[in-house]
Design an enzyme around this catalytic site. Structure first.
Site, short mmCIF file in Angstrom:
data_model
loop_
_atom_site.label_atom_id
_atom_site.label_comp_id
_atom_site.label_asym_id
_atom_site.label_seq_id
_atom_site.Cartn_x
_atom_site.Cartn_y
_atom_site.Cartn_z
N GLU A 1 16.91 14.50 9.93
CA GLU A 1 15.15 14.96 8.87
C GLU A 1 14.65 14.51 7.96
OE1 GLU A 1 16.02 19.70 10.86
OE2 GLU A 1 17.17 18.71 8.59
N TRP B 1 18.75 25.06 16.71
CA TRP B 1 19.32 24.02 17.88
C TRP B 1 20.97 24.02 17.79
CZ3 TRP B 1 20.55 18.65 18.68
CH2 TRP B 1 20.36 17.78 16.92
N ASP B 2 20.81 24.64 16.51
CA ASP B 2 22.85 24.70 16.35
C ASP B 2 23.47 25.05 16.93
OD1 ASP B 2 21.43 24.33 13.65
OD2 ASP B 2 22.66 24.61 12.26
N LYS C 1 20.78 10.68 7.84
CA LYS C 1 21.05 12.34 7.45
C LYS C 1 22.06 12.60 8.60
CE LYS C 1 19.76 16.88 6.83
NZ LYS C 1 18.56 18.14 6.56
N GLN C 2 21.26 12.77 10.21
CA GLN C 2 22.25 12.37 11.01
C GLN C 2 21.75 11.14 12.31
OE1 GLN C 2 22.89 15.98 13.24
NE2 GLN C 2 21.43 16.48 12.90
#
Length: 787
Positions: free
Chosen positions: A499, A356-357, A613-614
């Site tokens: 994640e 998805w980056d 994580k984000q």
């Protein structure tokens, strides 16, 4: 060891330099100074070998599965960069003797790698070495290098072994069968490789041209051949002040190239034609080939993309150009069948797979800078519908369930099942993302929306986009689960962008993006029914859209969407996050390397802590404010601000994707110093002074994010439900910013200072944008004072 201010004159803020050599830190410069053109990517290993080196050469799209129990990956081609040098019969290495005036540089403007130094041998003889290399942007199949060796003190014997070495692997996995090797006329070398599973042919040709003191010399090299390797050995005796020059020109062609696919393919014909092309290129010589390459970089890249920053910190300008350089060399602009790997083409990390980056962090640059490339990248996802549909069927769903990791379009899901060691149990950890990180289907739908709103490319929607959005919406409709107690549909057992939280229920990012996907499909269905009923009828037959539309309506309105808290305004990341245990994260927030929390906890334990994580809730708010959902009170500016202040202290930024979104949102909510700090940290993930961040390759999404943080963050460029908004808030360190964007057929030159916004179009056609809550309609150009 890394320096960023060595560029002067026309190359000021264009040069990335390494000014001291260490064989312990090879990966840094190998990756960040990698060369490429989207067709091929070449890691910038030194010519002479070292134990910890990583030589990688990839051609995009040549995916292969080395063994039946492994996933497909981009195979590491035969190496043509290594040259074994001997001085007076002894192996040349910078680990021996004495090195002076060492510098290795990547010139971002010319896309040329160079390395020079003076070296005193263990016998006391002094030589000067100069190496140059480029991967051509004017001819996608071509790369060339040049070696200069000058004796500064004594007579010296110098020998070189150079050729093609196919004894390469991907971390031990060999992807190629033994191929034929040939040497023609003691000058032209050809090696053929064929992947052992996907049966892709690769034909590599190389040749050398030798001069001493500027004069061509006839050399009769020794010819040598081993298993998977063929090379030539050259020997010279240099007198003091003699200068040896060796140019090496190489081409690579594959059976997956467009011209090979379009014609009636024949390997022998490919061998002959590619060899003929090499002969023609070699006649031009390094300098002429480089000049053509340099001109294309100027015309197609820097004249179009360059961002000019007048900053107190010149590193900011260099970092943006570094991002633009890598966005160019990692992107297969030549071929719709190929995507962008998470490490670009700079290393084996993530096996060349697309995530998805691309849609969330890289595609926006091309949408606003080069829509044709953006369209190509989205077409790659359209070609992946077959694999997405297969994945949906295999999991018991309808429509298109996009792979978390994607390789060749029809390969389907290629995420590995097993990963790193569990620090507590000592067992191999299961990688769950391929099975339950499902938001990518909605991310791709969002990318279709963003692209078509910015470009107004209705042709793409007709041919590809509607089908992509309808099929992903069908997946979500089949994925929703009815919760009788809530009286709502929900989405359970997923992973969101964070994640560090696996097997969660009602992840806010996933649920809201699924909701957006369903709503977008409904809007597109209604649009076609009103304006293009024939196209709707054509799509309805195979896709059952009439029935699907009714289902989208019913389920979208009954989909559970986590509500911001009444008191604190924080949107819950999932059903349980806000109730998890809180711990002191100071140690991990101040970490010098990412993922240090795994030294103390395993993934199961991290799952039970309020550590992120984000922050996917923040990414969600950033994305949806660009859409027709922007007025939903659940994603308001107040919710954004409250959620940012809640999640930022809990976010470790252990994903390279994280910092840029936080930088953009920090700027949005007035945290200007924090925004600039986060931008700088993001710019240092690859480019910065830490020497072990990029060993497996550059961080492609982070590099796309550097541009996003500058243009969407500080310049305030934003898609707002079909409108262009320009709301600049430059860092106090920036005095002027100049760049170009594409907007609905216009090319806009934008200049921003602390007091003025200037927008100039390339034509006299009228355009409009929002700035400071005012809609500005103009022709040609306009200046808007900034308070």
């Amino acid at each position: 060891m890394m320096e960023y201010n060595q560029g002067t004159g026309e190359f000021e803020n264009w040069i990335v330099s390494e000014t001291g050599f260490s064989s312990d830190y090879l990966g840094k410069c190998e990756a960040i100074m990698s060369l490429g053109n989207g067709y091929m990517g070449m890691r910038s290993a030194t010519e002479e070998p070292y134990i910890k080196e990583q030589r990688n050469w990839f051609v995009n799209g040549t995916f292969n599965k080395a063994q039946v129990n492994e996933v497909t990956e981009l195979p590491n081609l035969a190496d043509i960069t290594r040259i074994d040098i001997r001085v007076d019969g002894e192996r040349f290495s910078l680990e021996y003797g004495k090195t002076e005036e060492y510098v290795r540089q990547l010139n971002l403007k010319t896309a040329e790698l160079s390395r020079s130094f003076e070296w005193i041998s263990p016998k006391g003889k002094k030589l000067r070495f100069h190496f140059k290399r480029f991967v051509s942007l004017s001819n996608l199949h071509l790369t060339a290098s040049k070696i200069e060796v000058e004796s500064l003190s004594h007579q010296v014997a110098v020998s070189l072994d150079s050729g093609i070495n196919a004894q390469m692997t991907n971390s031990g996995s060999q992807h190629f069968m033994e191929g034929e090797r040939r040497v023609f006329d003691k000058q032209l070398i050809q090696l053929v490789q064929t992947t052992n599973e996907s049966q892709v042919d690769v034909v590599i040709n190389t040749t050398h041209d030798v001069k001493v003191n500027g004069e061509e010399v006839e050399v009769d090299p020794d010819m040598d051949m081993e298993r998977r390797k063929v090379w030539l050995s050259y020997e010279f005796v240099l007198q003091p002040n003699d200068r040896l020059e060796v140019e090496k020109v190489t081409t690579v062609h594959t059976s997956r190239d467009w011209d090979a696919m379009e014609a009636e393919y024949d390997l022998q014909q490919l061998r002959e034609s590619s060899l003929g092309n090499l002969k023609l290129h070699a006649l031009q010589g390094y300098d002429s080939l480089f000049e053509a390459h340099q001109q294309v970089w100027k015309q197609q890249v820097w004249d179009v993309y360059d961002i000019q920053i007048d900053s107190n910190n010149s590193y900011d300008q260099l970092a943006l150009r570094f991002a633009l350089y890598h966005l160019t060399i990692m992107t297969p602009a030549h071929d719709v069948r190929m995507g962008i790997g998470a490490k670009g083409l700079s290393g084996e990390g993530y096996k060349g797979h697309s995530f998805w980056d691309t849609e969330v962090f890289i595609l926006p640059f091309f949408i606003f800078s080069n829509p044709a490339v953006a369209k190509s990248l989205l077409t790659y996802r359209y070609l992946g519908l077959a694999g997405a549909r297969a994945k949906a069927r295999e999991n018991g769903y309808s429509g298109a369930m996009y792979p978390w990791e994607m390789a060749w379009p029809t390969d389907g899901e290629v995420t590995p099942i097993w990963g790193d060691i569990d620090i507590v149990t000592g067992e191999q950890s299961r990688i769950w993302s391929g099975a339950i990180e499902q938001h990518i289907s909605a991310d791709i739908a969002f990318a279709v929306y963003q692209y078509t709103e910015v470009t107004k490319d209705e042709g793409f929607l007709d041919k590809y986009g509607y089908e992509m959005v309808f099929d992903t919406a069908k997946f979500w409709a089949s994925r929703l689960e009815w919760n009788e107690q809530r009286g709502l549909f929900e989405i359970t057992d997923v992973i969101g962008p964070d994640e560090y939280k696996e097997h969660v229920n009602n992840n806010a990012f996933t649920n809201y993006m699924a909701y957006f996907n369903l709503k977008l499909a409904m809007r597109y269905y209604e649009k076609l029914a009103k304006h293009k009923p024939e196209l709707l009828g054509k799509l309805d037959v195979p896709m059952g859209l009439s029935t699907a539309y009714q289902e989208w309506q019913e389920k979208a309105e009954k989909l559970f969407l986590p509500e911001p808290g009444e008191k604190d305004g924080v949107i819950p990341q999932d059903d349980t996050y806000l109730q998890l245990e809180e711990i002191d994260l100071t140690k991990y927030k101040n970490q010098e390397r990412v993922r240090t929390i795994y030294r103390d906890y395993n993934s199961g334990q991290i799952n039970l802590l309020q550590v992120t994580k984000q922050a996917d809730a923040l990414i969600l708010l950033y994305l949806l404010e660009q859409t027709f959902l922007r007025d939903d009170p659940r994603i308001s500016a107040d919710v954004k601000k409250a959620s940012f202040h809640y999640y930022e202290p809990k976010t470790l930024h252990d994903s390279s994707l994280s910092l840029v979104t936080h930088a953009i949102l920090a700027n949005d909510i007035g945290e200007y110093s924090l925004a600039y700090s986060l931008f700088q940290k993001s710019a240092e993930i690859d480019l910065g002074p830490q020497m072990d961040t990029s060993d497996e390759g550059i961080h492609a999404a982070s590099i796309g994010g550097i541009w996003k943080a500058a243009v969407f963050g500080f310049a305030g460029i934003r898609l707002i439900d079909g409108r262009l908004r320009i709301d600049p808030k430059l860092p106090k360190q920036w005095h002027r910013m100049k760049f170009h964007i594409k907007w609905q057929g216009h090319s806009l030159a934008i200049v921003i200072t602390p007091t003025m916004l200037s927008v100039k179009a390339d034509s006299e056609k009228s355009f409009e944008f929002e700035a400071g809550a005012t809609i500005h309609k103009c022709k040609g150009s306009i200046e808007v004072p900034l308070s």
